[in-house]
Motif scaffolding. Structure first.
Motif, mmCIF file in Angstrom:
data_model
loop_
_atom_site.group_PDB
_atom_site.id
_atom_site.type_symbol
_atom_site.label_atom_id
_atom_site.label_comp_id
_atom_site.label_asym_id
_atom_site.label_seq_id
_atom_site.Cartn_x
_atom_site.Cartn_y
_atom_site.Cartn_z
ATOM 1 N N GLY A 399 0.780 -1.218 0.000
ATOM 2 C CA GLY A 399 0.000 0.000 0.000
ATOM 3 C C GLY A 399 0.818 1.277 0.000
ATOM 4 O O GLY A 399 0.259 2.367 -0.129
ATOM 5 N N SER A 526 -7.126 1.052 -2.930
ATOM 6 C CA SER A 526 -6.544 0.170 -1.919
ATOM 7 C C SER A 526 -5.914 -1.056 -2.566
ATOM 8 O O SER A 526 -6.497 -1.662 -3.472
ATOM 9 C CB SER A 526 -7.610 -0.259 -0.912
ATOM 10 N N PHE A 528 -5.139 -3.593 -0.615
ATOM 11 C CA PHE A 528 -5.468 -4.661 0.326
ATOM 12 C C PHE A 528 -6.670 -5.487 -0.145
ATOM 13 O O PHE A 528 -6.929 -6.558 0.391
ATOM 14 C CB PHE A 528 -5.779 -4.065 1.707
ATOM 15 N N PHE A 536 -8.597 3.539 0.442
ATOM 16 C CA PHE A 536 -8.053 2.966 1.672
ATOM 17 C C PHE A 536 -8.951 3.325 2.854
ATOM 18 O O PHE A 536 -9.528 4.417 2.934
ATOM 19 C CB PHE A 536 -6.644 3.506 1.946
ATOM 20 N N GLU A 540 -6.425 0.615 7.259
ATOM 21 C CA GLU A 540 -5.399 0.258 6.277
ATOM 22 C C GLU A 540 -4.282 1.302 6.246
ATOM 23 O O GLU A 540 -3.102 0.950 6.091
ATOM 24 C CB GLU A 540 -6.036 0.108 4.895
ATOM 25 N N GLU A 543 -2.198 0.546 9.142
ATOM 26 C CA GLU A 543 -1.432 -0.683 8.921
ATOM 27 C C GLU A 543 -0.214 -0.426 8.037
ATOM 28 O O GLU A 543 0.843 -1.039 8.224
ATOM 29 C CB GLU A 543 -2.322 -1.746 8.290
#
Length: 595
Positions: A399, A526, A528, A536, A540, A543
């Motif tokens: 990311g 994102s 993820f 995002f 996130e 993270e």
């Protein structure tokens, strides 16, 4: 018969005398190969030129003394090269200057100049003969000019003459603990570690403490006279040629156990240090590479630093989960402390613990090598080779934007920047060409290659294996292109080898508020969620920061450069400059890469 009547202009008088002596001992009939060789050598223009240079450097006459304008000519050249990287001119003069500055022979001359300017050639007086009259104590009188250099002991001290003192535990006498390389005491060649101090400026130091002696020195002006009993078998030691990259931050002001704070050398992770002395098991002497200050400073030795880190990890195991490294290593806990100039109670490691060797999957956590204790890494300069470019590796948290940076870098010059196609065990689709997007192999073959260690990284996604081989990276390197990789961070251990010699760039996120702002304004998607295209989440973003700190904690010692990816255009410019440096400048790498 050897002709020794040949005259050479500006012949050195010493060589002339040697030739005259050689003439006297020369056999008339058959002079022999050795004498012929020696005669030709003494009459060579090259030797006379070298002697002339030597005489200029070490000339005793003050008016004839040769003084260098600077002692870091190589560092200045590298700075000039970096400035030239921003110049878009294609003029012939520009290209010629760039070519000259990059030539290994020219850079070797500059390195030689710096070695002479830093006075690596200084001679040292021979040891005092050990067969001296045992009943008569040898005493030497040394005079030094007081200057801004440390002389300290168990107490805090004002900079004086470039040495530290202590009380000998067995005799109770004041002795020289260490001589700082490059300081006044070292340059004199007359003061050595272990010398017993009898008097300072005519004042006896008997029954005095190091603090008392320091007070005498602080109250002295101009010339300071020492009366010393020399130590036997401890002559001056020559500077070592070892260079290391620091793998941790160090602030001597925060170290309560350094023998003399004024003599400490502060440094940051990534700094290259010239280790000039390792005589002390716990306190090395070092200078920052390229620093114009010639006096060395004290830094903790590898053994001491490893002992500190082990002690801290045992005291606070949670620091292994990614706490910010402190002055002593991965945590900032208290260390079991010695008294100054004494050996610490910690038991230092003789060798660093071995790293666990496992085949890992990208779904696993990142602490497979947390047993590694990073302190110092011995380095040497690696000079660029024509037609063989070092791989450029982008490391970072998911990311953070490293994949986007890689795509933009590849698009900026497709003929120059190349990424290897990954291997996969999934079936080939009708529109795909084998060797372009992917290299398709059977699962059995890929599992065998993984077991044989041919992959620098690999993983499984939706039941299919994916990975990149070291051989595919080498093919790009040997083709003259720059191989660009953005692997999972665990792959760094497999990549950073003498075989591939990568240049690792760590892509960092900006602070959390700025991270949220820039990604939101850019409508970033994102990474993820591979199934849906969305922005995002707050979790996130957090993270990304946590993962970046964790990667830096565990793998920071492998990074050659760090880039904060706040703006993609700015980050891409920094990457292009990094690539240019790798291809054109000699850079510091692990010493095993150049052996």
């Amino acid at each position: 018969m050897v002709n020794m009547d040949t005259t050479v202009e500006n012949w050195d008088p010493a060589l002339t005398r040697l030739l005259a002596s050689l003439r006297e001992i020369q056999p008339k009939d058959n002079p022999g190969e050795d004498i012929v060789f020696l005669s030709e050598l003494l009459q060579s223009k090259q030797l006379n030129a070298l002697v002339h240079v030597h005489n200029k450097i070490v000339a005793k006459g003050k008016d004839e003394k040769f003084y260098p304008l600077l002692s870091n000519a190589m560092q200045v050249t590298l700075e000039v090269l970096e400035l030239l990287a921003d110049v878009s001119s294609v003029a012939a003069e520009y290209q010629e200057l760039l070519s000259i500055l990059q030539k290994p022979h020219f850079q070797a001359i500059l390195c030689c100049h710096d070695a002479i300017a830093q006075k690596d050639y200084y001679p040292h007086l021979p040891d005092v003969p050990s067969d001296a009259d045992e009943e008569e104590e040898t005493v030497k009188i040394v005079q030094l000019v007081k200057s801004d250099e440390p002389l300290g002991g168990a107490q805090s001290a004002e900079p004086i003459v470039g040495a530290t003192i202590k009380t000998d535990e067995e005799t109770g006498k004041i002795v020289i603990a260490r001589v700082m390389h490059g300081g006044a005491a070292d340059r004199s060649g007359l003061i050595h570690a272990g010398d017993e101090v009898i008097e300072v400026n005519g004042i006896s130091v008997e029954s005095k403490t190091p603090a008392d002696v320091l007070q005498i020195l602080q109250n002295s002006e101009g010339t300071i006279t020492f009366k010393l009993v020399p130590t036997y078998g401890k002559g001056g030691s020559r500077e070592s040629k070892v260079r290391v990259r620091a793998l941790f931050d160090y602030d001597s002001a925060e170290d309560p156990y350094i023998p003399c704070k004024e003599a400490g050398l502060d440094f940051k992770r990534g700094d290259v240090l010239h280790i000039v002395s390792q005589d002390d098991a716990y306190w090395w002497q070092a200078r920052k590479e390229g620093d114009k200050i010639m006096r060395a400073g004290l830094i903790p030795s590898r053994a001491l630093q490893e002992g500190r880190i082990i002690h801290e990890r045992q005291a606070d195991p949670q620091t292994l989960d990614g706490a910010k490294p402190g002055m002593c290593g991965p945590s900032a806990g208290d260390c079991a402390a010695p008294t100054p100039c004494a050996a610490p109670p910690l038991l230092p490691c003789k060798t660093a613990p071995k790293v666990k060797k496992i085949i890992y999957d990208i779904t696993e956590n990142d602490d497979f090598d947390r047993e590694l204790i990073p302190t110092y890494e011995e380095v040497a300069r690696l000079y660029p080779r024509s037609g063989r470019c070092r791989p450029l590796v982008l490391a970072g948290a998911p990311g953070v934007g490293r994949d986007e940076l890689r795509r933009r870098l590849l698009a900026s010059a497709p003929d120059k920047f190349v990424t290897p196609p990954p291997h996969t065990s999934r079936p080939q689709k009708a529109h795909e060409l084998n060797g372009k997007e992917y290299i398709f192999v059977s699962r059995e073959q890929m599992e065998k290659d993984i077991a044989d260690g041919k992959f620098i990284e690999h993983g499984e996604y939706k039941g299919n294996l994916y990975g990149t081989t070291a051989e595919s990276v080498e093919e790009i390197v040997n083709s003259g292109c720059v191989c660009v990789l953005a692997p999972h961070w665990q792959a760094l251990k497999m990549l950073r080898t003498p075989r591939l010699r990568p240049y690792v760039v760590f892509v960092k996120p900006p602070p959390l508020p700025r991270l949220v702002e820039t990604r939101t304004n850019a409508h970033a998607r994102s990474s993820f969620d591979s199934e849906n295209s969305r922005g995002f989440t707050e979790e996130e973003f957090s993270e990304i920061i946590r993962s970046s700190n964790r990667i830096s904690y565990h793998y920071g010692y492998m990074f050659d450069e760090e880039i904060v990816n706040e703006d993609l255009a700015t980050s891409l410019t920094q990457l292009l400059r990094a690539s240019w440096r790798v291809q054109s400048e000699p850079l510091w790498v692990p010493v095993s890469w150049v052996q």
